[in-house]
Design a protein around this motif. Structure first.
Motif, short mmCIF file in Angstrom:
data_model
loop_
_atom_site.label_atom_id
_atom_site.label_comp_id
_atom_site.label_asym_id
_atom_site.label_seq_id
_atom_site.Cartn_x
_atom_site.Cartn_y
_atom_site.Cartn_z
N ARG A 138 0.93 -0.87 -0.02
CA ARG A 138 -0.21 0.20 -0.27
C ARG A 138 0.92 1.00 -0.28
NH1 ARG A 138 -3.74 -1.23 5.09
NH2 ARG A 138 -4.07 1.26 4.52
N LEU A 139 2.05 1.36 1.07
CA LEU A 139 2.68 2.59 0.47
C LEU A 139 3.75 2.66 -0.29
CD1 LEU A 139 4.29 1.77 4.54
CD2 LEU A 139 2.90 3.65 3.78
N LEU A 140 3.62 1.84 -1.06
CA LEU A 140 4.56 2.10 -2.67
C LEU A 140 3.04 1.72 -3.81
CD1 LEU A 140 7.62 -0.30 -1.98
CD2 LEU A 140 7.01 2.30 -1.16
N ARG A 141 2.13 1.46 -3.38
CA ARG A 141 1.62 1.02 -5.33
C ARG A 141 1.42 3.20 -5.30
NH1 ARG A 141 -1.42 3.73 -0.44
NH2 ARG A 141 -2.62 5.58 -0.69
N GLY A 142 1.76 3.94 -5.62
CA GLY A 142 2.30 4.94 -6.16
C GLY A 142 3.55 4.76 -7.94
N GLU A 144 6.26 3.83 -9.79
CA GLU A 144 6.20 3.75 -12.04
C GLU A 144 6.75 2.33 -11.67
OE1 GLU A 144 8.18 7.50 -13.27
OE2 GLU A 144 7.39 8.89 -12.08
N GLY A 145 6.30 1.26 -11.77
CA GLY A 145 6.30 -0.06 -11.94
C GLY A 145 6.24 -1.22 -10.58
N ALA A 160 2.75 -2.27 -6.39
CA ALA A 160 2.43 -1.18 -8.08
C ALA A 160 2.66 -2.17 -9.18
CB ALA A 160 3.51 -0.75 -7.89
N GLU A 161 1.63 -3.34 -8.96
CA GLU A 161 1.60 -4.52 -9.82
C GLU A 161 0.76 -4.18 -10.60
OE1 GLU A 161 2.45 -9.37 -10.83
OE2 GLU A 161 1.44 -8.29 -8.92
N ARG A 162 0.65 -3.64 -12.16
CA ARG A 162 -0.48 -2.97 -12.62
C ARG A 162 -0.93 -3.72 -14.09
NH1 ARG A 162 1.88 1.39 -11.07
NH2 ARG A 162 1.05 2.78 -9.76
N ARG A 163 0.79 -4.57 -14.67
CA ARG A 163 0.28 -5.90 -15.32
C ARG A 163 0.23 -7.23 -15.75
NH1 ARG A 163 2.22 -1.58 -20.00
NH2 ARG A 163 1.33 0.14 -19.55
N GLY A 164 0.58 -7.58 -13.94
CA GLY A 164 0.45 -8.83 -13.69
C GLY A 164 1.79 -9.38 -13.93
N VAL A 165 2.69 -8.43 -13.50
CA VAL A 165 4.65 -8.84 -13.61
C VAL A 165 4.20 -9.80 -12.58
CG1 VAL A 165 6.10 -7.90 -13.67
CG2 VAL A 165 4.64 -6.32 -14.92
N ASP A 171 11.58 -6.11 -15.24
CA ASP A 171 11.38 -5.45 -15.39
C ASP A 171 11.19 -4.76 -14.30
OD1 ASP A 171 11.61 -1.99 -16.81
OD2 ASP A 171 9.76 -2.60 -17.53
N VAL A 172 11.65 -4.57 -12.98
CA VAL A 172 10.97 -4.06 -11.48
C VAL A 172 12.67 -4.23 -10.71
CG1 VAL A 172 9.28 -6.59 -11.65
CG2 VAL A 172 11.79 -6.40 -10.62
N VAL A 173 11.88 -3.20 -9.70
CA VAL A 173 13.11 -2.70 -8.47
C VAL A 173 12.37 -3.30 -7.78
CG1 VAL A 173 13.12 -1.00 -7.28
CG2 VAL A 173 12.50 0.18 -9.61
N ARG A 174 14.24 -3.87 -6.84
CA ARG A 174 13.72 -4.75 -5.66
C ARG A 174 14.73 -4.26 -5.26
NH1 ARG A 174 12.29 -10.12 -8.23
NH2 ARG A 174 12.35 -11.10 -6.35
#
Length: 208
Positions: A138-142, A144-145, A160-165, A171-174
């Motif tokens: 919830r805290l990271l929902r905004g 960009e990816g 912030a998973e909007r496309r089923g990644v 293409d993520v930040v870990r």
């Protein structure tokens, strides 16, 4: 003693040791501001609502000023003694205060030179992980990816998973580290000891 209770006691002792004018990681807050916040949050729910509702900001400010006119040590000791009998938090200490007490304890600890991350036992680490699972995404929902939180020894948390990644996508930040450090990171504390892989600038922190 629960983790929330032990953090309350430790933070209270540190606040008394440092006095009212020591810095904290909360921008613009001294230790006295921290003590006022903690006491009002637990004992004046009518005023604490102003932390979330703009219409009540003035009431929160007024009550905080009233509390702040009291002796600093008395403010701290009243908070350490726990919520009043009329406060709903009296029966929800474990559920609501694990993250609150831990984060604000670190806000005071890490505003001083020479601090080091603390190592927690299994039960306390699990308590922090539970809070991280409740609020991290919830805290990271905004962001960009997708952002993947990797707490040591526990399954990943995807934000912030909007496309089923998938949580193992490229293409993520870990962000990896102990649960407590990840919790501090998600609440925007720059002093959190974590490892970030990927474009950190894509991360956006959002209030609950």
């Amino acid at each position: 003693m629960t983790f929330a209770a032990s953090e309350r006691a430790a933070l209270g002792s540190l606040l008394l040791e440092l006095g009212p004018d020591a810095p904290t990681l909360c921008e613009g807050w001294t230790t006295k501001d921290m003590a006022i916040h903690l006491l009002v949050r637990e004992n004046r729910p009518d005023a604490a609502a102003g932390m979330f509702l703009p219409a009540l900001h003035g009431h929160l400010r007024s009550v905080s000023e009233q509390v702040g006119s009291r002796d600093y040590a008395d403010i701290v000791r009243q908070w350490v003694s726990g919520p009043s009998r009329l406060s709903p938090l009296r029966f929800l200490d474990t559920q609501l205060n694990v993250g609150e007490h831990f984060i604000h304890h670190e806000d005071v600890r890490r505003a001083r030179e020479g601090w080091e991350p603390r190592i927690f036992g299994t039960d306390d680490a699990q308590a922090l992980l539970t809070v991280l699972r409740r609020f991290g995404a919830r805290l990271l929902r905004g962001s960009e990816g997708p952002v993947i939180l990797d707490p040591d020894g526990a399954p990943s948390i995807v934000a912030a998973e909007r496309r089923g990644v998938a949580s193992y996508g490229s293409d993520v930040v870990r962000v990896s580290g102990f649960a407590g450090e990840l919790l501090l990171f998600c609440f925007g504390r720059k002093e959190a000891v974590v490892k970030v892989t990927g474009d950190r600038d894509r991360i956006r922190f959002t209030s609950i």
